[in-house]
Design an enzyme around this catalytic site. Structure first.
Site: not given
Length: 257
Positions: A112-114, A237
């Site tokens: 989810f942070e990339g 998320r």
């Protein structure tokens, strides 16, 4: 500085570390903070014996908490010690060691942070690399990994960055949780911040002894808003965190001590 009466001074001298409660109904908690479970209450005017003092949640500007002979903690704001400082010795400094998150948690946060292998400037103007790591300078000279980052090194860096969230969740959570439930808490706090976590009803409910899976399933979906709007990315998320928490796991993460 809190004022102390002549009678209170005499009492303190006579009883060494006995002090008057000044609040009408004062909660004595399992730890030095307002998020801890209430163990008992004290009425105004009774004497309590302070065995030691320790830093904790600030209450109206007072961050010292007094551990009483009953084994629980009250804010020093509500105890007539005659001082805003320490009047007895500090409580033991041995701290719980925060467990490291498992790989499933690292992978979830990474998803989810990339990932960016090279240095870029984030929306707030900070030099950033990898899975959202904020560098100390424009060349990211603080890194022990070479740039461009490999994804493997990026996840190692992410695991390093997760440490402070592991520490804060360990400090504020007094429920028994396994490593996957712990991972859900780490991902959530990494996303929303330790301050928001500490004051949340989610942590309060866990510390009150409610079922962990029930609390996470009911509370995590509340954390999907930004600017008053539901963000689909936050919905995904939170769902991933709930799924992780529900994945069977025998290894206990908390309490850590």
């Amino acid at each position: 500085m809190k004022l102390v009466s002549i009678a209170a001074v005499a009492s303190a001298l006579a009883h060494a570390s006995a002090y008057l409660i000044t609040g009408d109904t004062v909660n004595c908690r399992a730890g030095p903070g307002t998020n801890y479970e209430v163990k008992r209450t004290y009425s105004k005017g009774i004497d309590v014996t302070i065995t030691c003092q320790t830093p904790g949640t600030s209450v109206e500007g007072h961050s010292i908490w007094d551990k009483t002979s009953d084994g629980c903690y009250v804010s020093d704001l509500y105890v007539e010690t005659g001082s805003d400082g320490y009047v007895v010795g500090k409580c033991g400094t041995t701290a719980c060691v925060a467990p490291k998150s498992n790989q499933a948690t690292v992978d979830l946060i990474a998803e989810f942070e990339g990932f960016e292998p090279t240095i870029y400037t984030d929306a707030a103007g900070y030099p950033t690399v990898g899975y959202g790591h904020l560098c100390k300078d424009s060349t990211c000279s603080d890194l022990k990994y070479s740039i461009p980052l490999s994804q493997a090194d990026g996840k190692k860096l992410l695991a390093d960055d997760m440490t402070r969230f592991e520490r804060c969740i360990t400090a504020m959570t007094h429920a028994t949780v396994n490593l996957n439930q712990y991972g859900a808490l780490i991902s959530w706090s990494f996303n929303m911040g330790c301050g928001a976590a500490e004051t949340s009803s989610l942590i309060q409910r866990l510390n009150n002894g409610e079922d962990v899976d029930t609390v996470l399933s009911e509370e995590l979906p509340r954390w999907v808003y930004a600017g008053g709007q539901v963000l689909p990315g936050l919905v995904r998320r939170r769902n991933a965190e709930i799924a992780l928490a529900r994945t069977p796991m025998d290894d206990t993460a908390l309490p850590a001590c």
